[in-house]
Design a protein around this motif. Structure first.
Motif, PDB file in Angstrom:
ATOM      1  N   GLN A 188     -28.873   1.411 -30.007  1.00 43.44           N
ATOM      2  CA  GLN A 188     -28.719   2.577 -29.147  1.00 43.44           C
ATOM      3  C   GLN A 188     -30.027   3.356 -29.114  1.00 43.44           C
ATOM      4  OE1 GLN A 188     -25.066   5.222 -28.813  1.00 43.44           O
ATOM      5  NE2 GLN A 188     -26.345   6.488 -30.106  1.00 43.44           N
ATOM      6  N   LEU A 189     -30.389   3.799 -27.928  1.00 41.38           N
ATOM      7  CA  LEU A 189     -31.579   4.618 -27.737  1.00 41.38           C
ATOM      8  C   LEU A 189     -31.151   5.975 -27.203  1.00 41.38           C
ATOM      9  CD1 LEU A 189     -34.818   4.508 -27.545  1.00 41.38           C
ATOM     10  CD2 LEU A 189     -34.412   4.150 -25.112  1.00 41.38           C
ATOM     11  N   GLU A 190     -31.668   7.060 -27.776  1.00 41.82           N
ATOM     12  CA  GLU A 190     -31.358   8.417 -27.311  1.00 41.82           C
ATOM     13  C   GLU A 190     -32.639   9.199 -27.085  1.00 41.82           C
ATOM     14  OE1 GLU A 190     -26.989   9.431 -29.260  1.00 41.82           O
ATOM     15  OE2 GLU A 190     -28.806  10.260 -30.196  1.00 41.82           O
ATOM     16  N   GLY A 191     -32.676   9.913 -25.983  1.00 39.80           N
ATOM     17  CA  GLY A 191     -33.755  10.839 -25.715  1.00 39.80           C
ATOM     18  C   GLY A 191     -33.273  12.265 -25.908  1.00 39.80           C
ATOM     19  N   ARG A 192     -33.982  13.046 -26.729  1.00 41.69           N
ATOM     20  CA  ARG A 192     -33.574  14.421 -27.033  1.00 41.69           C
ATOM     21  C   ARG A 192     -34.635  15.417 -26.565  1.00 41.69           C
ATOM     22  NH1 ARG A 192     -29.471  14.911 -30.957  1.00 41.69           N
ATOM     23  NH2 ARG A 192     -28.751  12.903 -31.802  1.00 41.69           N
ATOM     24  N   VAL A 193     -34.190  16.647 -26.372  1.00 44.95           N
ATOM     25  CA  VAL A 193     -35.114  17.694 -25.941  1.00 44.95           C
ATOM     26  C   VAL A 193     -36.003  18.151 -27.096  1.00 44.95           C
ATOM     27  CG1 VAL A 193     -33.609  18.503 -24.088  1.00 44.95           C
ATOM     28  CG2 VAL A 193     -33.383  19.491 -26.381  1.00 44.95           C
ATOM     29  N   SER A 194     -35.559  17.913 -28.334  1.00 41.71           N
ATOM     30  CA  SER A 194     -36.331  18.305 -29.517  1.00 41.71           C
ATOM     31  C   SER A 194     -35.722  17.601 -30.725  1.00 41.71           C
ATOM     32  CB  SER A 194     -36.288  19.824 -29.727  1.00 41.71           C
ATOM     33  OG  SER A 194     -34.952  20.255 -29.935  1.00 41.71           O
ATOM     34  N   LYS A 221     -38.497  14.904 -25.527  1.00 43.91           N
ATOM     35  CA  LYS A 221     -39.552  15.172 -26.508  1.00 43.91           C
ATOM     36  C   LYS A 221     -39.335  14.423 -27.818  1.00 43.91           C
ATOM     37  CE  LYS A 221     -41.408  18.189 -23.715  1.00 43.91           C
ATOM     38  NZ  LYS A 221     -42.656  17.861 -22.986  1.00 43.91           N
ATOM     39  N   TRP A 222     -38.150  13.869 -27.985  1.00 47.10           N
ATOM     40  CA  TRP A 222     -37.822  13.211 -29.251  1.00 47.10           C
ATOM     41  C   TRP A 222     -37.010  11.955 -28.940  1.00 47.10           C
ATOM     42  CZ3 TRP A 222     -40.049  15.348 -33.462  1.00 47.10           C
ATOM     43  CH2 TRP A 222     -39.724  14.836 -34.717  1.00 47.10           C
ATOM     44  N   LEU A 223     -37.327  10.871 -29.630  1.00 50.15           N
ATOM     45  CA  LEU A 223     -36.678   9.598 -29.390  1.00 50.15           C
ATOM     46  C   LEU A 223     -35.971   9.137 -30.646  1.00 50.15           C
ATOM     47  CD1 LEU A 223     -36.594   7.585 -26.958  1.00 50.15           C
ATOM     48  CD2 LEU A 223     -38.333   6.268 -28.167  1.00 50.15           C
ATOM     49  N   GLY A 224     -34.702   8.728 -30.508  1.00 48.42           N
ATOM     50  CA  GLY A 224     -33.942   8.203 -31.633  1.00 48.42           C
ATOM     51  C   GLY A 224     -33.441   6.809 -31.335  1.00 48.42           C
ATOM     52  N   GLY A 274     -33.376  16.999 -33.432  1.00 48.40           N
ATOM     53  CA  GLY A 274     -32.033  17.523 -33.651  1.00 48.40           C
ATOM     54  C   GLY A 274     -31.452  18.242 -32.458  1.00 48.40           C
ATOM     55  N   GLY A 275     -32.160  18.222 -31.324  1.00 50.98           N
ATOM     56  CA  GLY A 275     -31.702  18.935 -30.144  1.00 50.98           C
ATOM     57  C   GLY A 275     -30.726  18.135 -29.306  1.00 50.98           C
ATOM     58  N   ALA A 276     -30.413  18.673 -28.151  1.00 53.88           N
ATOM     59  CA  ALA A 276     -29.425  18.062 -27.271  1.00 53.88           C
ATOM     60  C   ALA A 276     -29.902  16.699 -26.786  1.00 53.88           C
ATOM     61  CB  ALA A 276     -29.152  18.975 -26.080  1.00 53.88           C
ATOM     62  N   VAL A 277     -28.945  15.768 -26.681  1.00 45.61           N
ATOM     63  CA  VAL A 277     -29.238  14.444 -26.141  1.00 45.61           C
ATOM     64  C   VAL A 277     -29.173  14.520 -24.621  1.00 45.61           C
ATOM     65  CG1 VAL A 277     -28.486  12.034 -26.028  1.00 45.61           C
ATOM     66  CG2 VAL A 277     -28.292  13.306 -28.178  1.00 45.61           C
ATOM     67  N   VAL A 278     -30.256  14.142 -23.961  1.00 40.96           N
ATOM     68  CA  VAL A 278     -30.299  14.209 -22.504  1.00 40.96           C
ATOM     69  C   VAL A 278     -30.227  12.832 -21.864  1.00 40.96           C
ATOM     70  CG1 VAL A 278     -31.538  16.392 -22.437  1.00 40.96           C
ATOM     71  CG2 VAL A 278     -32.829  14.254 -22.519  1.00 40.96           C
ATOM     72  N   GLU A 297     -35.939   8.318 -36.029  1.00 41.84           N
ATOM     73  CA  GLU A 297     -36.195   9.352 -35.032  1.00 41.84           C
ATOM     74  C   GLU A 297     -37.637   9.817 -35.144  1.00 41.84           C
ATOM     75  OE1 GLU A 297     -33.405  12.514 -35.163  1.00 41.84           O
ATOM     76  OE2 GLU A 297     -31.647  11.231 -34.952  1.00 41.84           O
ATOM     77  N   GLU A 298     -38.297   9.902 -34.019  1.00 44.90           N
ATOM     78  CA  GLU A 298     -39.701  10.328 -33.987  1.00 44.90           C
ATOM     79  C   GLU A 298     -40.004  11.041 -32.680  1.00 44.90           C
ATOM     80  OE1 GLU A 298     -41.997   7.099 -36.801  1.00 44.90           O
ATOM     81  OE2 GLU A 298     -42.194   6.958 -34.631  1.00 44.90           O
ATOM     82  N   PRO A 299     -41.078  11.816 -32.647  1.00 44.35           N
ATOM     83  CA  PRO A 299     -41.471  12.448 -31.389  1.00 44.35           C
ATOM     84  C   PRO A 299     -41.758  11.405 -30.320  1.00 44.35           C
ATOM     85  CG  PRO A 299     -42.656  13.416 -33.234  1.00 44.35           C
ATOM     86  CD  PRO A 299     -41.957  12.216 -33.766  1.00 44.35           C
ATOM     87  N   PHE A 300     -41.410  11.723 -29.100  1.00 49.66           N
ATOM     88  CA  PHE A 300     -41.689  10.848 -27.966  1.00 49.66           C
ATOM     89  C   PHE A 300     -42.915  11.396 -27.255  1.00 49.66           C
ATOM     90  CE2 PHE A 300     -40.810   9.653 -23.430  1.00 49.66           C
ATOM     91  CZ  PHE A 300     -41.036   8.299 -23.583  1.00 49.66           C
ATOM     92  N   VAL A 301     -44.067  10.755 -27.503  1.00 47.05           N
ATOM     93  CA  VAL A 301     -45.329  11.195 -26.929  1.00 47.05           C
ATOM     94  C   VAL A 301     -46.016   9.984 -26.315  1.00 47.05           C
ATOM     95  CG1 VAL A 301     -47.557  12.315 -27.352  1.00 47.05           C
ATOM     96  CG2 VAL A 301     -45.538  12.993 -28.683  1.00 47.05           C
TER      97      VAL A 301
END
Length: 501
Positions: free
Chosen positions: A102-108, A62-65, A110-114, A79-83
């Motif tokens: 580096q690219l990170e996908g998060r659940v929200s 849900k969130w991309l960094g 500041g949330g967990a990196v998945v 960091e911004e919402p991933f929509v």
């Protein structure tokens, strides 16, 4: 499944649009007229082709960094919402060396990196530049984005070489089977095997002496393959392999099999130590230093001859040699070390009395060394983990594995600790278990009594294919790559799996 997304302009930043591609990649394209100092920058995001492993599933992410860093530019993040279908931006990346993205996908937020992907350190130059990232689910193994090995094999070696590749050399297609001669390269930025030699068709990326029970050390832009054996006997020739092919580099003073290799840890030039091994008359005490200019220089001999030892260079330059089999065929207890300025080996204090052979040695990012598992004198696997601490000057038992293991792999993790994968357990059972060894709570400079049982060992997923005698290495972008090995029925395993820390 495709996930369309665009990147909108931002003052001082690269202008991008993230466009979906059917298949295994998402691509960030540069727009005309932006960032003229570097031209267009394409960020190619590669993933495993297995649908169930989709690392950017919008139901999960849900969130991309995005993080960019390098000398002279510091660290820049966005960091911004991933929509799907909405716009986003990239942080500004300046021209210069040693840049990483580096690219990170998060659940929200500041949330967990998945999911995560990171580039190898690279130079951003004026003109068109492509930056590729293999993105995978965090904390688990995924299949590579490309095809399997050209030649399935066990008992091979996998080493990182410039410019960020991993080379796989030597081994057997099955226990007692044929010896593959092909050199295979793995590109961690693409997450796939990229080049290999077709030895049957006269390919140039082939060993002149296919071999097993050999050693390998990094060399300038390539790898040195030392010793080993083929179906006719011991091999004394040394080969240097690069992307241009393999060539004769030299000869050992005495042919040998099962020597230990300890890379020096130098960022450039490669080199290290070749330790012991079994010659025509039994275990050898010889130690050779491979220096940066490519020479093989005799070093002080071991106090006792040994083969199938574990060796590593600690952060202070000390060569530490652990266990191995002696002349009587029994496992040698303890460890010896050769300090950087010493003229002879000395015993290391604190080591356990029971001997082990075939332990796996790995130097951690903090300069300490782990010696993991192996075999006792009766051939049974061990669950013991010992740590050499240069500050304390001692080697101490710090914990135990989840199960006894031999013929497993141990790979250092970028932020500390190590990853243990596969191997043979009790009763020679092949496992696909993966464990993380966390050394953060093992105090430095402490006594053996203080560090006993401070190692934390936790499950870290499973390999898709159970294997032993496989090759593993940590790539320049932090991925742990596992290749080949032997499976549960003894067949050679051709798959490549990658782990995202």
């Amino acid at each position: 499944m495709a996930y369309p997304r665009s990147i909108s302009p931002r003052p001082g930043a690269f202008q991008r649009c993230l466009r979906a591609l059917l298949g295994a990649a998402l691509l960030l394209f540069g727009e005309a007229g932006c960032a003229r100092d570097v031209g267009d920058l394409n960020l190619l995001i590669v993933r495993s082709p297995v649908v169930q492993e989709e690392p950017l599933d919008p139901e999960l992410v849900k969130w991309l960094g995005i993080r960019a860093e390098g000398p002279g530019m510091g660290v820049r993040t966005l960091e911004e919402p991933f929509v799907q279908g909405e716009t986003s931006r990239l942080p500004h990346v300046e021209v210069g060396p040693e840049r990483t993205l580096q690219l990170e996908g998060r659940v929200s937020e500041g949330g967990a990196v998945v999911s995560r992907g990171r580039s190898v350190p690279l130079e951003i130059l004026p003109g068109r530049t492509e930056v590729e990232l293999f993105v995978g689910l965090v904390g688990r193994f995924s299949t590579s984005s490309g095809g399997p090995l050209l030649e399935p094999r066990g008992e091979a070696h996998l080493l990182p070489v410039a410019p960020g590749l991993l080379f796989l050399v030597g081994g057997r297609e099955a226990p007692g089977g044929a010896l593959p001669g092909a050199l295979e390269a793995f590109d961690p930025t693409r997450g796939e095997r990229t080049i290999s030699g077709d030895c049957r068709g006269g390919g140039f990326l082939c060993l002149r002496w296919p071999r097993t029970h050999h050693a390998a050390l990094p060399a300038a832009d390539g790898v040195l393959v030392l010793g080993g054996a083929d179906d006719t006997g011991l091999i004394g020739e040394i080969e240097r392999c690069t992307v241009a092919g393999c060539s004769v580099w030299g000869t050992l003073d005495e042919p040998r099999r099962d020597p230990a290799a300890a890379p020096s840890g130098e960022a450039r030039g490669g080199g290290g130590f070749l330790v012991g091994g079994e010659g025509s008359t039994g275990p050898l005490p010889s130690v050779d230093r491979v220096v940066a200019d490519g020479r093989l220089v005799p070093a002080p001999p071991l106090p006792s001859a040994r083969t199938r030892a574990a060796a590593a260079v600690a952060g202070d330059g000390t060569l530490v040699v652990f266990g191995g089999l002696g002349a009587a065929g029994t496992a040698l207890p303890g460890a010896v070390r050769l300090r950087a300025d010493a003229t002879s080996f000395e015993l290391v204090e604190g080591a356990a009395d029971a001997g082990r052979a075939d332990a796996v040695a790995v130097t951690l990012p903090d300069g300490r060394v782990l010696f993991v598992g192996g075999r006792h004198s009766d051939g049974t696997p061990s669950d013991e983990v010992d740590l050499y601490d240069p500050e304390a000057g001692a080697i101490c038992p710090v914990g135990t594995l989840r199960r006894p293991l031999a013929d497993h792999s141990v790979s250092p993790l970028p932020h500390g600790g190590a990853l243990v994968a596969g191997g043979l357990g009790a009763g020679e059972a092949v496992t696909n278990e993966v464990s993380r060894l966390d050394t953060r709570f093992v105090p430095s400079g402490a006594t053996c009594a203080t560090v006993r049982d401070t190692l934390e060992v936790a499950p870290a997923g499973r390999l898709r294919h159970a294997r032993h005698h496989h090759a593993a290495a940590t790539a320049a972008n932090g991925l742990v790559v596992v290749a080949g090995g032997y499976g549960e029925t003894g067949e050679g395993v051709g798959t490549i799996e990658v782990y995202v820390p």
